[in-house]
Enzyme design. Structure first.
Site, PDB file in Angstrom:
ATOM      1  N   SER A 119     -20.027 -73.838 -17.323  1.00 54.67           N
ATOM      2  CA  SER A 119     -19.971 -73.680 -18.778  1.00 54.67           C
ATOM      3  C   SER A 119     -21.398 -73.533 -19.319  1.00 54.67           C
ATOM      4  CB  SER A 119     -19.285 -74.907 -19.404  1.00 54.67           C
ATOM      5  OG  SER A 119     -19.633 -75.010 -20.762  1.00 54.67           O
ATOM      6  N   HIS A 169     -14.108 -72.187 -19.579  1.00 51.82           N
ATOM      7  CA  HIS A 169     -14.686 -72.793 -18.380  1.00 51.82           C
ATOM      8  C   HIS A 169     -14.444 -74.296 -18.341  1.00 51.82           C
ATOM      9  CE1 HIS A 169     -17.559 -69.196 -17.603  1.00 51.82           C
ATOM     10  NE2 HIS A 169     -16.388 -69.040 -17.023  1.00 51.82           N
ATOM     11  N   GLU A 216     -19.474 -63.570 -20.092  1.00 54.34           N
ATOM     12  CA  GLU A 216     -19.707 -62.996 -21.428  1.00 54.34           C
ATOM     13  C   GLU A 216     -20.735 -61.869 -21.354  1.00 54.34           C
ATOM     14  OE1 GLU A 216     -20.690 -65.724 -24.674  1.00 54.34           O
ATOM     15  OE2 GLU A 216     -21.699 -64.055 -25.679  1.00 54.34           O
TER      16      GLU A 216
END
Ligand code: SF4
Length: 314
Positions: A228, A46, A131
């Site tokens: 991020s 990211h 994720e």
């Protein structure tokens, strides 16, 4: 004109982690080995600067495998992918390279182990983060449950309270996660825990370094991208530790010098997907307006490196 003095406390460790380093290297090596274009599913890490640099070298970023033409290699990002994605790549006999960080893969392996042992898995993480999508996608839809807060734990419905395990996203706040884990253990005393902490070494170390400088700084800049996770957690950790005036900055160009009015000591760090040159550009930009001194606050040295896929080094 006399410049005001500004002391920068430069946190160490900061910036790139071993998983990010490896993921970028995989794309670079794939470009060297297979030529252009190499497709990459999702931002490899990211950070726009990293993505744009790889685009210049011939990488093409896509969100779905449907956008990848036949016979071109595709790289999966460091965040990991749901099983459906690897299954589709295998079914289409695509040449795919998995840049999933080995520490995320370890979480996937734990999910499968608990499931094989008959435990329902609870994931602590942030809904919608790639994720989390990848980890939840290791199992059928609905098999794994996600909790984001202590309040979620209180209302959680599970199949069998005595047959549970939890895993976590790797880039969470260490302190917030500890509270959620405590809540899980209070409600489900037999819940199985990870053998080793899921929050990765890089996230843990960068948060510890921020805590170290946050109490001494009037303000804190975290260089990192808005999407991020670990960079956002660094801003939160700085604020919780007492440095309320903390911001996320993508690059020096976003810096408004008036924001630093009255600041004598500035903490500076970077998320795990932010390249060091972006940090140095911030220091350089500050030097134009302030009489800067830099104090390095190195909490520890990191010497972790992950091996590359055999297909690229053979
Ligand atoms: S932040 Fe942690 S889990 Fe994510 S890529 Fe880096 S080392 Fe791996």
């Amino acid at each position: 004109m006399t410049k005001s003095p500004l002391k920068i406390l430069l946190a160490g460790p900061r910036g790139f982690c071993a998983g990010v380093d490896r993921a970028i290297r995989i794309v670079e090596l794939a470009l060297e080995k297979f030529g252009t274009p190499v497709y990459v599913r999702h931002e490899i890490v990211h950070n726009r600067t990293v993505v744009e640099d790889l685009e210049r070298k011939g990488a093409v970023f896509v969100e779905g495998l449907g956008e990848v033409p036949e016979n071109f290699p595709v790289v999966f990002s460091a965040h990991g992918v749901p099983k459906l994605v690897t299954d589709e790549a295998a079914r289409r006999e695509m040449l795919y390279l998995d840049a999933t960080c080995p520490l995320v893969t370890k979480v996937h392996v734990d999910v499968m182990r608990h499931t094989a042992d008959g435990r329902q898995v609870i994931l602590i993480g942030h809904a919608g983060h790639p994720e989390v999508l990848g980890t939840m996608g290791q199992l059928e839809d609905g098999a794994m449950v996600l909790v984001e807060t202590v309040a979620d734990v209180e209302t959680l419905e599970v199949t069998d309270p005595n047959n549970l395990a939890f895993v976590t996203q790797t880039t969470l706040s260490v302190d917030d996660t500890a509270q959620i884990v405590d809540a899980l253990r209070r409600r489900f005393p037999t819940i199985a825990a990870p053998r080793k902490e899921d929050i990765c070494y890089a996230t843990t170390n960068r948060q510890a370094a921020v805590k170290e400088i946050a109490t001494r700084a009037d303000a804190m800049i975290v260089v990192g991208a808005p999407n991020s996770s670990n960079s956002n957690r660094l801003v939160e950790v700085a604020r919780v530790t007492g440095c309320q005036k903390s911001i996320l900055l993508q690059h020096a160009g976003e810096l408004d010098m008036s924001w630093l009015d009255g600041v004598a000591t500035l903490g500076l760090t970077a998320g795990a997907s932010a390249p060091e040159n972006l940090v140095q550009q911030v220091v350089k930009a500050l030097t134009v307006s302030f009489d800067v001194t830099v104090e390095r606050v190195d909490l520890l040295e990191e010497d972790i490196a992950f091996s590359l896929p055999r297909a690229l080094i053979a």
